[in-house]
Design an enzyme around this catalytic site. Sequence first.
Site, PDB file in Angstrom:
ATOM      1  N   GLY A  13       0.782  -1.236   0.000  1.00  0.00           N
ATOM      2  CA  GLY A  13       0.000   0.000   0.000  1.00  0.00           C
ATOM      3  C   GLY A  13       0.808   1.277   0.000  1.00  0.00           C
ATOM      4  N   SER A  14       1.996   1.268  -0.620  1.00  0.00           N
ATOM      5  CA  SER A  14       2.790   2.508  -0.634  1.00  0.00           C
ATOM      6  C   SER A  14       2.093   3.596  -1.454  1.00  0.00           C
ATOM      7  CB  SER A  14       4.213   2.260  -1.129  1.00  0.00           C
ATOM      8  OG  SER A  14       4.238   1.920  -2.493  1.00  0.00           O
ATOM      9  N   ASN A  15       1.449   3.228  -2.559  1.00  0.00           N
ATOM     10  CA  ASN A  15       0.689   4.231  -3.321  1.00  0.00           C
ATOM     11  C   ASN A  15      -0.523   4.704  -2.527  1.00  0.00           C
ATOM     12  OD1 ASN A  15       1.813   4.983  -5.908  1.00  0.00           O
ATOM     13  ND2 ASN A  15       1.586   2.842  -6.497  1.00  0.00           N
ATOM     14  N   LEU A  88      -9.367  -8.748 -11.305  1.00  0.00           N
ATOM     15  CA  LEU A  88     -10.218  -8.042 -12.271  1.00  0.00           C
ATOM     16  C   LEU A  88     -11.428  -7.465 -11.538  1.00  0.00           C
ATOM     17  CD1 LEU A  88     -10.456 -10.291 -15.471  1.00  0.00           C
ATOM     18  CD2 LEU A  88      -9.460  -8.012 -15.302  1.00  0.00           C
ATOM     19  N   ILE A  89     -11.864  -6.297 -11.966  1.00  0.00           N
ATOM     20  CA  ILE A  89     -13.032  -5.655 -11.352  1.00  0.00           C
ATOM     21  C   ILE A  89     -14.305  -6.284 -11.940  1.00  0.00           C
ATOM     22  CG2 ILE A  89     -14.254  -3.455 -11.059  1.00  0.00           C
ATOM     23  CD1 ILE A  89     -11.582  -3.767  -9.470  1.00  0.00           C
ATOM     24  N   ASN A 103      -6.594   2.798 -12.467  1.00  0.00           N
ATOM     25  CA  ASN A 103      -5.519   1.918 -12.020  1.00  0.00           C
ATOM     26  C   ASN A 103      -4.178   2.538 -12.405  1.00  0.00           C
ATOM     27  OD1 ASN A 103      -4.337  -0.551 -11.028  1.00  0.00           O
ATOM     28  ND2 ASN A 103      -4.045  -1.191 -13.142  1.00  0.00           N
ATOM     29  N   HIS A 105      -0.250   1.233 -13.462  1.00  0.00           N
ATOM     30  CA  HIS A 105       0.508   0.055 -13.893  1.00  0.00           C
ATOM     31  C   HIS A 105       1.983   0.449 -14.003  1.00  0.00           C
ATOM     32  CE1 HIS A 105       0.982  -3.880 -15.746  1.00  0.00           C
ATOM     33  NE2 HIS A 105       1.787  -3.308 -16.623  1.00  0.00           N
TER      34      HIS A 105
END
Length: 192
Positions: A13-15, A88-89, A103, A105
Site C-alpha cells: 500500500g505505498s501508493n 479483475l473488477i 488503475n 501500472h
Amino acid sequence: MKKRIAIFASGSGSNAQKIMEHFKRSADTEVALILTNNPDAYVLQRADSFEIPSHVFDRNEFYHTDTILELLKNLDIDLIVLAGFLWLIPKNLLKAYPGRIINIHPALLPKYGGKGMYGDYVHQAVIAAKDPEGGITIHYVNENYDEGEFIYQAKYRIEENDNLEMIKFKGQQLEHLHYPRIIESLIKKIKK
C-alpha cells in the site's frame, strides 16, 4: 460536501499511503475507505494510521454478491482507485462506476500488461527486453487487465547497470509523484 475516494489494494500500500497523505488536509476530497482481498496486507495498518475504515473481502463476496457495491454506494464513493490491486473488477462495479475506476501500472502500456503482469514480473520483463526506458501508466479500468483508456504516462531512463531494485525505485518514485496529482485532477471533474 467532500468528494470521496475508495482505494483497493492487495499488498503493502505505498501508493495508497501517498494518496492518503495527499488528501489528508484537503477541503474538498477525502479517502473514505480502503478495501483489500488480503487480510495480511500492510495497507490495512496504513489505513489505521490515517483512521480510515477498511474492509477485507474474499473472492466469493467480490464476484458473487453486491456487498462491495452496496458498501461503496452507502459511503457515497465518487472515485475508485486501484493501487496494487490484483483482481479483475467485476461487472457490477464497472456498470455502477463508468469512467470512475482507475488503475496504475508499473510499465508503459500497452507493453508489459495483462494477466500476471504486476510488480517484479513487469520489471523483469523490461530488463529482459533491454528497454532503454521504463515508466508508469495511469488508466481507466475496463473488463480486461490493463486495457482501459490511458489517462497519463511518465517515463524514466534505464541505465546499463540498473538492476531490478533500481528500476523498481525509479518507477515507484514516478507513481508516488503522479498518482495523487492525477487522482485530484480527475475527482475535480466529477459532479456531486
